[in-house]
Every structure is written in structure tokens, then in C-alpha cells.
Design a protein around this motif. Structure first.
Motif, short mmCIF file in Angstrom:
data_model
loop_
_atom_site.label_atom_id
_atom_site.label_comp_id
_atom_site.label_asym_id
_atom_site.label_seq_id
_atom_site.Cartn_x
_atom_site.Cartn_y
_atom_site.Cartn_z
N PHE A 8 37.72 55.08 42.13
CA PHE A 8 38.27 54.78 43.45
C PHE A 8 37.19 54.58 44.50
O PHE A 8 37.38 53.82 45.45
CB PHE A 8 39.28 55.85 43.87
CG PHE A 8 40.64 55.62 43.30
CD1 PHE A 8 41.51 54.72 43.90
CD2 PHE A 8 41.04 56.23 42.13
CE1 PHE A 8 42.77 54.46 43.36
CE2 PHE A 8 42.28 55.99 41.57
CZ PHE A 8 43.15 55.09 42.19
N LEU A 11 36.36 50.97 44.04
CA LEU A 11 37.38 50.13 44.65
C LEU A 11 37.30 50.16 46.17
O LEU A 11 37.53 49.15 46.84
CB LEU A 11 38.77 50.57 44.18
CG LEU A 11 39.08 50.31 42.71
CD1 LEU A 11 40.41 50.97 42.33
CD2 LEU A 11 39.10 48.83 42.41
N HIS A 12 36.95 51.32 46.72
CA HIS A 12 36.78 51.45 48.17
C HIS A 12 35.63 50.56 48.65
O HIS A 12 35.74 49.89 49.68
CB HIS A 12 36.53 52.92 48.51
CG HIS A 12 36.71 53.26 49.95
ND1 HIS A 12 37.94 53.26 50.57
CD2 HIS A 12 35.82 53.64 50.90
CE1 HIS A 12 37.79 53.61 51.84
NE2 HIS A 12 36.51 53.84 52.06
N GLY A 15 36.69 47.03 48.77
CA GLY A 15 37.47 46.78 49.98
C GLY A 15 36.59 46.54 51.19
O GLY A 15 36.82 45.60 51.96
N SER A 18 34.95 43.18 50.98
CA SER A 18 35.88 42.10 51.31
C SER A 18 36.05 41.97 52.82
O SER A 18 36.03 40.87 53.38
CB SER A 18 37.21 42.35 50.64
OG SER A 18 38.13 41.36 50.96
N HIS A 43 43.16 42.01 53.26
CA HIS A 43 43.27 42.65 51.94
C HIS A 43 42.19 43.72 51.75
O HIS A 43 42.46 44.76 51.15
CB HIS A 43 43.18 41.61 50.84
CG HIS A 43 44.30 40.62 50.89
ND1 HIS A 43 44.18 39.35 50.41
CD2 HIS A 43 45.55 40.70 51.39
CE1 HIS A 43 45.31 38.70 50.60
NE2 HIS A 43 46.16 39.50 51.20
N GLY A 44 41.00 43.46 52.27
CA GLY A 44 39.93 44.46 52.18
C GLY A 44 40.26 45.71 52.97
O GLY A 44 40.04 46.84 52.50
N LEU A 46 43.27 46.80 53.79
CA LEU A 46 44.36 47.50 53.10
C LEU A 46 43.85 48.24 51.87
O LEU A 46 44.27 49.37 51.60
CB LEU A 46 45.46 46.52 52.72
CG LEU A 46 46.32 46.00 53.87
CD1 LEU A 46 47.21 44.85 53.40
CD2 LEU A 46 47.15 47.11 54.48
N THR A 47 42.94 47.61 51.14
CA THR A 47 42.33 48.27 49.98
C THR A 47 41.59 49.52 50.40
O THR A 47 41.69 50.57 49.75
CB THR A 47 41.39 47.30 49.24
OG1 THR A 47 42.13 46.16 48.81
CG2 THR A 47 40.71 47.95 48.05
N MET A 48 40.85 49.42 51.50
CA MET A 48 40.13 50.60 52.00
C MET A 48 41.10 51.72 52.37
O MET A 48 40.82 52.89 52.09
CB MET A 48 39.30 50.22 53.23
CG MET A 48 38.08 49.41 52.93
SD MET A 48 37.23 48.92 54.43
CE MET A 48 36.89 50.50 55.18
N VAL A 50 44.23 52.34 51.25
CA VAL A 50 44.88 52.93 50.08
C VAL A 50 43.88 53.76 49.26
O VAL A 50 44.16 54.91 48.91
CB VAL A 50 45.53 51.83 49.20
CG1 VAL A 50 46.01 52.39 47.87
CG2 VAL A 50 46.68 51.18 49.96
N THR A 51 42.71 53.20 48.99
CA THR A 51 41.74 53.93 48.18
C THR A 51 41.18 55.13 48.92
O THR A 51 40.88 56.16 48.31
CB THR A 51 40.59 53.02 47.71
OG1 THR A 51 39.94 52.43 48.85
CG2 THR A 51 41.09 51.95 46.78
#
Length: 117
Positions: A8, A11-12, A15, A18, A43-44, A46-48, A50-51
Motif C-alpha cells: 500500500f 500504491l500511495h 498516487g 500521478s 485519480h492520483g 483519490l488513490t492517495m 484510499v491508500t
């Protein structure tokens, strides 16, 4: 659990790459006054979000210390970034100051993550 946390974190970082990459690709357009918030930025962010939430939960579940003040500051900055990018995502061009603010807040979020120990 450590493998999951590291997954994670990766993935962060994707994000943030991005979000910041989307900003950097629009800097030339910002100079001309035609910059816009590209989908990669939304999208980046939002990814940040959530992760980041998952990372806090995983770290607390694994009894790692979590600096809640630092996380709160980073979350507040990210919510401002998300709000600006989401509301203005369909605009053909965004004001230079507003666009620059998103870049500044993104950079501040990175430095808070790295330097605040």
C-alpha cells in the motif's frame, strides 16, 4: 502484515506520482493560462486518499505508532486538493493561482510525509 503495508505504500507513491505528474505536465500550459486539471490528477488524489486510509488502519492493526497530528494535516491538505480538482475537473482552463495552489499543496504534502518524523 509488513508485505501488505509495503504494497500500500507503493500504491500511495503511485498516487502521488500521478497527481504531481499531472500537475507537471500542465506547467507549460499554466504559463499560457490554459492549464486544466487532467484526470490523472483526480485519480492520483483519490488513490492517495484510499491508500492513506488503508495504511493508517494497517499500521494501527499491526501496533505501529501512528502520528495522528501528521496524518490529520496530510488529510486536510489532500481534501483541499481533492475538492479543487474535483470541482474544476471539467473546466477547459483553470486560473493560474488555483492551479499553482494545487501544485504547492501537493508538494507540501510530500515534504510533510518525508520530513515530519
Amino acid at each position: 502484515m509488513d508485505v501488505l503495508i509495503h504494497l500500500f505504500v507503493g500504491l500511495h507513491i503511485i498516487g502521488i506520482a500521478s497527481l504531481l505528474g499531472g500537475f507537471l505536465t500542465q506547467m507549460k500550459a499554466m504559463g499560457r493560462g490554459t492549464a486544466r486539471f487532467v484526470p490523472a490528477m483526480l485519480h492520483g488524489a483519490l488513490t492517495m486518499l484510499v491508500t492513506g486510509v488503508v495504511l493508517v488502519g494497517l499500521n494501527q492493526a499491526d501496533d505501529h505508532p501512528v502520528n495522528t497530528v501528521k496524518i490529520g494535516v496530510k488529510l486536510a491538505l489532500l481534501i483541499v486538493i481533492l475538492g479543487l480538482v474535483y470541482v474544476k475537473r471539467d473546466d477547459e482552463k483553470v486560473d493560474k493561482g488555483l492551479f499553482g495552489l494545487v501544485g504547492l499543496l501537493t508538494t507540501a504534502n510530500i515534504f510533510i510525509a518525508v520530513l515530519w518524523t
